[in-house]
Design a protein around this motif. Sequence first.
Motif, short mmCIF file in Angstrom:
data_model
loop_
_atom_site.label_atom_id
_atom_site.label_comp_id
_atom_site.label_asym_id
_atom_site.label_seq_id
_atom_site.Cartn_x
_atom_site.Cartn_y
_atom_site.Cartn_z
N PHE A 39 0.86 -1.18 0.00
CA PHE A 39 0.00 0.00 0.00
C PHE A 39 0.90 1.23 0.00
N SER A 40 0.37 2.34 -0.47
CA SER A 40 1.18 3.56 -0.58
C SER A 40 0.95 4.47 0.62
N GLU A 41 1.89 5.38 0.81
CA GLU A 41 1.77 6.41 1.85
C GLU A 41 0.51 7.23 1.62
N GLU A 42 0.24 7.57 0.35
CA GLU A 42 -0.95 8.37 0.01
C GLU A 42 -2.23 7.63 0.39
N ASP A 103 -8.78 1.80 2.04
CA ASP A 103 -7.86 2.83 2.53
C ASP A 103 -7.71 2.76 4.05
N VAL A 104 -8.80 2.53 4.76
CA VAL A 104 -8.73 2.42 6.22
C VAL A 104 -7.87 1.22 6.62
N VAL A 105 -8.01 0.11 5.90
CA VAL A 105 -7.18 -1.06 6.19
C VAL A 105 -5.70 -0.73 5.93
N LEU A 121 -3.43 -0.99 -2.40
CA LEU A 121 -4.41 -2.06 -2.28
C LEU A 121 -5.68 -1.61 -2.98
N THR A 122 -6.34 -2.52 -3.67
CA THR A 122 -7.59 -2.19 -4.34
C THR A 122 -8.58 -3.33 -4.09
N GLU A 123 -9.82 -3.07 -4.38
CA GLU A 123 -10.84 -4.10 -4.26
C GLU A 123 -10.47 -5.32 -5.10
N GLU A 124 -9.78 -5.09 -6.21
CA GLU A 124 -9.42 -6.18 -7.12
C GLU A 124 -8.22 -7.00 -6.66
N GLU A 127 -7.50 -9.88 -2.34
CA GLU A 127 -7.55 -11.32 -2.09
C GLU A 127 -6.19 -11.97 -2.25
N ALA A 128 -5.34 -11.40 -3.09
CA ALA A 128 -4.02 -11.97 -3.36
C ALA A 128 -2.95 -11.53 -2.36
N VAL A 129 -3.32 -10.72 -1.37
CA VAL A 129 -2.35 -10.22 -0.40
C VAL A 129 -2.66 -10.81 0.97
N GLU A 130 -1.65 -11.44 1.56
CA GLU A 130 -1.79 -12.04 2.88
C GLU A 130 -1.39 -11.05 3.96
N ILE A 131 -2.01 -11.17 5.11
CA ILE A 131 -1.64 -10.35 6.26
C ILE A 131 -0.52 -11.08 6.99
N ALA A 132 0.64 -10.46 7.01
CA ALA A 132 1.79 -11.01 7.71
C ALA A 132 2.18 -10.00 8.78
#
Length: 137
Positions: A39-42, A103-105, A121-124, A127-132
């Motif tokens: 995710f970006s700083e923005e 964005d909140v996440v 991160l986007t709605e699309e 799903e492909a990103v895991e929380i580590a």
Amino acid sequence: MAAVALILGASSLAGQEEGGDPAETEEGAAAANTTQGVFSEEQATRGEDVFWNICAECHFEEDFGGPFIQSWAGASVKDLVDEIVATMPEDNPGGMPMEQYVDVVAYMFKINGMPTGDDELTEENVEAVEIAVEIDP
């Protein structure tokens, strides 16, 4: 030295069920996780604005640190987003645009010390990103 907690997420488990390598997505690329600047700083700044304008009516930043974020380790970001959409804001679950939830996440990840990057991160792609979660000894 930090240890990474439970890197197996929903997308990895799906790969295992299909006989794939648990460290790879169905397309064969290594699974992305939140320690890799997804995710970006923005984006995190936009999420912070949403947090303070909507979420802070009931929540504190501390609510999303430590035990909370650790409880999501190994899940996909989509799992977390879906839970928040289904339950928040309490008086209007699912009532915000999806971009604001994502964005909140991203902001939650930032306040937990996860690194920012160039992508968002986007709605699309959630799903492909895991929380580590990196846990300091």
